[in-house]
Design an enzyme around this catalytic site. Structure first.
Site, PDB file in Angstrom:
ATOM      1  N   CYS A 118       0.352  -1.029  -0.241  1.00  0.00           N
ATOM      2  CA  CYS A 118      -0.156   0.397  -0.365  1.00  0.00           C
ATOM      3  C   CYS A 118       1.223   1.071   0.315  1.00  0.00           C
ATOM      4  O   CYS A 118       0.271   2.525  -0.522  1.00  0.00           O
ATOM      5  CB  CYS A 118      -1.028   0.237   1.127  1.00  0.00           C
ATOM      6  SG  CYS A 118      -0.325   0.118   3.020  1.00  0.00           S
ATOM      7  N   CYS A 154      -4.139  -2.711  -0.403  1.00  0.00           N
ATOM      8  CA  CYS A 154      -2.515  -3.875  -0.258  1.00  0.00           C
ATOM      9  C   CYS A 154      -2.373  -4.879  -1.054  1.00  0.00           C
ATOM     10  O   CYS A 154      -1.638  -5.658  -0.950  1.00  0.00           O
ATOM     11  CB  CYS A 154      -3.014  -4.368   0.988  1.00  0.00           C
ATOM     12  SG  CYS A 154      -3.165  -2.922   2.674  1.00  0.00           S
ATOM     13  N   LYS A 195      -6.285  -7.896  12.040  1.00  0.00           N
ATOM     14  CA  LYS A 195      -5.905  -7.610  11.815  1.00  0.00           C
ATOM     15  C   LYS A 195      -6.876  -6.870  11.356  1.00  0.00           C
ATOM     16  O   LYS A 195      -7.694  -7.524  10.075  1.00  0.00           O
ATOM     17  CB  LYS A 195      -4.611  -7.159  10.231  1.00  0.00           C
ATOM     18  CG  LYS A 195      -4.461  -5.427   9.432  1.00  0.00           C
ATOM     19  CD  LYS A 195      -3.066  -5.088   8.790  1.00  0.00           C
ATOM     20  CE  LYS A 195      -2.784  -3.543   8.716  1.00  0.00           C
ATOM     21  NZ  LYS A 195      -2.356  -3.307   8.013  1.00  0.00           N
ATOM     22  N   ARG A 234     -10.403  -0.489   3.006  1.00  0.00           N
ATOM     23  CA  ARG A 234      -9.834  -2.192   3.450  1.00  0.00           C
ATOM     24  C   ARG A 234     -10.700  -3.302   3.971  1.00  0.00           C
ATOM     25  O   ARG A 234     -10.042  -4.261   3.835  1.00  0.00           O
ATOM     26  CB  ARG A 234      -8.648  -1.732   3.741  1.00  0.00           C
ATOM     27  CG  ARG A 234      -7.699  -0.953   3.561  1.00  0.00           C
ATOM     28  CD  ARG A 234      -5.868  -1.138   3.743  1.00  0.00           C
ATOM     29  NE  ARG A 234      -5.248  -0.124   4.161  1.00  0.00           N
ATOM     30  CZ  ARG A 234      -4.479   0.741   2.680  1.00  0.00           C
ATOM     31  NH1 ARG A 234      -4.913   0.116   1.821  1.00  0.00           N
ATOM     32  NH2 ARG A 234      -4.311   1.556   3.144  1.00  0.00           N
ATOM     33  N   GLU A 271      -8.057 -16.764  11.830  1.00  0.00           N
ATOM     34  CA  GLU A 271      -6.698 -17.028  11.013  1.00  0.00           C
ATOM     35  C   GLU A 271      -5.707 -16.836  12.006  1.00  0.00           C
ATOM     36  O   GLU A 271      -4.699 -16.700  10.788  1.00  0.00           O
ATOM     37  CB  GLU A 271      -7.193 -14.619  11.094  1.00  0.00           C
ATOM     38  CG  GLU A 271      -8.118 -14.383   9.961  1.00  0.00           C
ATOM     39  CD  GLU A 271      -7.126 -14.365   8.690  1.00  0.00           C
ATOM     40  OE1 GLU A 271      -6.376 -15.020   7.877  1.00  0.00           O
ATOM     41  OE2 GLU A 271      -7.960 -13.537   7.885  1.00  0.00           O
ATOM     42  N   LYS A 300      -3.726  -6.529  16.027  1.00  0.00           N
ATOM     43  CA  LYS A 300      -3.338  -5.434  15.204  1.00  0.00           C
ATOM     44  C   LYS A 300      -4.879  -4.449  15.202  1.00  0.00           C
ATOM     45  O   LYS A 300      -5.868  -5.654  14.508  1.00  0.00           O
ATOM     46  CB  LYS A 300      -2.613  -4.970  14.903  1.00  0.00           C
ATOM     47  CG  LYS A 300      -2.883  -3.600  13.814  1.00  0.00           C
ATOM     48  CD  LYS A 300      -2.351  -3.719  12.659  1.00  0.00           C
ATOM     49  CE  LYS A 300      -2.182  -2.213  12.208  1.00  0.00           C
ATOM     50  NZ  LYS A 300      -1.168  -2.036  10.883  1.00  0.00           N
ATOM     51  N   TYR A 333       4.564   3.528  19.402  1.00  0.00           N
ATOM     52  CA  TYR A 333       4.966   4.063  18.963  1.00  0.00           C
ATOM     53  C   TYR A 333       6.166   5.202  20.361  1.00  0.00           C
ATOM     54  O   TYR A 333       6.374   6.399  20.454  1.00  0.00           O
ATOM     55  CB  TYR A 333       4.190   5.112  18.298  1.00  0.00           C
ATOM     56  CG  TYR A 333       3.710   4.434  17.275  1.00  0.00           C
ATOM     57  CD1 TYR A 333       4.658   4.657  16.060  1.00  0.00           C
ATOM     58  CD2 TYR A 333       2.461   4.370  16.244  1.00  0.00           C
ATOM     59  CE1 TYR A 333       4.299   4.306  14.399  1.00  0.00           C
ATOM     60  CE2 TYR A 333       2.293   3.512  15.750  1.00  0.00           C
ATOM     61  CZ  TYR A 333       2.815   3.695  14.523  1.00  0.00           C
ATOM     62  OH  TYR A 333       2.705   3.161  13.796  1.00  0.00           O
TER      63      TYR A 333
HETATM   64  C1  PBG Z   1      -0.926  -1.348   5.835  1.00  0.00           C
HETATM   65  C2  PBG Z   1      -0.334  -0.750   7.450  1.00  0.00           C
HETATM   66  C3  PBG Z   1      -1.328   0.041   7.979  1.00  0.00           C
HETATM   67  C4  PBG Z   1      -0.725  -0.585   9.250  1.00  0.00           C
HETATM   68  C5  PBG Z   1       0.528  -0.568   9.695  1.00  0.00           C
HETATM   69  N1  PBG Z   1       0.350  -1.583   8.210  1.00  0.00           N
HETATM   70  C6  PBG Z   1      -2.438   0.752   8.087  1.00  0.00           C
HETATM   71  C7  PBG Z   1      -3.128   0.269   7.098  1.00  0.00           C
HETATM   72  O1  PBG Z   1      -3.936  -1.055   6.553  1.00  0.00           O
HETATM   73  O2  PBG Z   1      -3.857   1.019   6.704  1.00  0.00           O
HETATM   74  C8  PBG Z   1      -1.478   0.204  10.537  1.00  0.00           C
HETATM   75  C9  PBG Z   1      -0.319   1.178  11.544  1.00  0.00           C
HETATM   76  C10 PBG Z   1      -0.744   1.712  12.190  1.00  0.00           C
HETATM   77  O3  PBG Z   1      -2.052   2.638  12.072  1.00  0.00           O
HETATM   78  O4  PBG Z   1       0.273   2.481  13.861  1.00  0.00           O
HETATM   79  N2  PBG Z   1      -0.289  -3.053   5.756  1.00  0.00           N
HETATM   80 ZN    ZN Z   2      -1.205  -1.959   3.377  1.00  0.00          ZN
END
Ligand code: PBG
Ligand code: ZN
Length: 322
Positions: free
Chosen positions: A118, A126, A191, A213, A229, A244, A309
């Site tokens: 992405c 993605c 995710k 997405r 998953e 996540k 972070y």
């Molecule tokens: C993309 C990706 C995302 C994150 C990590 N890799 C976001 C998305 O799916 O748009 C999110 C990380 C975050 O929000 O800190 N594949």
């Molecule tokens: Zn992505």
């Protein structure tokens, strides 16, 4: 009388019976590397987070190493994007070059490479696209190519975040065939399609140009599906599985930790970070207390690894506490 307060009388006894602890060893710090020169761009929606060009990256790496954090998760931001996301698997792509620099400048750091298209696709999705549909099987070879190329650049671990079906098995096979049998895969297994990612999409310049997405990331209403998953990814060869976001999905982390026997990572994502930072900047909350409470909550739920972070701040606070 049953007196619960006996074990709360002072810090010594409280720490004696404390059930959950947090160590700097368990934290992973995400970094953003952007193509170009002399760049240190603040990400407005993520106070304290910057995009760095490779020539400025040493400043960030010095901070990470001196904090005691040992693992980083790297995201690259290319100058040019196209339909196929070809920058993602270019041997001289931004992430490949950044990894080579990091492994030379800070060889002690464990470099985990995010694998997804992405940031590199002009449409911001993605996977590959045909008539508005995100293609699954056609995307797999590109993810595998990207993984091999990142491993070749020196990545210590591969972390696919795309949510295409079958990608873990496909990537594992490609890594093995190219001699990377010892490179582990940390799969973004559960995710969820989440509103909490929007500050990240500013940081990584990866927002989808159309649609969303939800045809590949999970519905946030589903908990049991997360178990399926995770089990599927382990069967395909994932070494570490991930849930996540983290804080709105503590029940999922818990359930996964009770059901699935593998190390579990939780991603304390951008929106979770930004909300805490915004409230802290207004003096509405005590940032240190809130961050440590959040991170302990994620561990208590069952995570072994936390991607956050807050990692550098948390490392500082944990070191102060001794
Ligand atoms: C993309 C990706 C995302 C994150 C990590 N890799 C976001 C998305 O799916 O748009 C999110 C990380 C975050 O929000 O800190 N594949
Ligand atoms: Zn992505």
């Amino acid at each position: 009388m049953k007196r619960m307060r006996r074990l709360r009388a002072n810090e010594t006894i409280r720490s004696l019976v404390r059930e959950t602890r947090l160590s700097v060893d368990e934290l992973v710090y995400p970094i953003f590397v952007i193509e170009g020169e002399n760049i240190k761009n603040p990400v407005d929606s993520m106070p304290g987070i910057y995009q760095y060009s490779i020539d400025r990256l040493s400043e960030e790496l010095d901070k990470i190493v001196s904090s005691g954090v040992k693992s980083i998760l790297i995201f690259g931001i290319p100058k040019r994007k196209d339909e196929q996301g070809s920058g993602a698997y270019d041997e001289n792509g931004i992430t490949q070059r950044a990894i080579r620099f990091i492994k030379e400048y800070s060889p002690s750091l464990l470099v985990i490479a995010d694998v997804c298209l992405c940031e590199y696709t002009s449409h911001g999705h993605c996977g590959l696209i045909c008539s508005g549909e995100i293609l699954n099987d056609e995307t797999l070879p590109l993810l595998a190519k990207m993984s091999v190329s990142l491993a070749r650049s020196g990545a210590d671990m591969i972390a696919p975040s795309d949510m295409m079906d079958g990608r873990i098995g496909y990537i594992r096979k490609a890594l093995d065939e190219n001699g990377f049998v010892n490179i582990p895969i940390m799969s973004y297994s559960a995710k969820f399609a989440s509103g909490y990612y929007s500050p990240f999409r500013d940081a990584a310049q990866s927002a989808p140009v159309f649609g969303d997405r939800r045809s590949y990331q999970m519905d946030y209403a589903n908990g049991k599906e997360a178990i399926r998953e995770c089990i599927a990814d382990i069967e395909e060869g994932a070494d570490i599985i991930m849930v996540k976001p983290a804080l709105a999905f503590l029940d999922v982390i818990k359930e996964v930790s009770l059901t699935v026997n593998a190390p579990i990572a939780a991603y304390n994502v951008s929106g979770e970070y930004s909300m805490v930072k915004a409230a802290a900047q207004n003096d509405w909350i005590d940032e240190k207390r809130i961050v440590l409470e959040n991170l302990i909550a994620i561990k208590r739920a069952g995570a072994n690894i936390i991607i956050t972070y807050h990692a550098l701040d948390a490392a500082k606070w944990l070191n102060e506490q001794g």
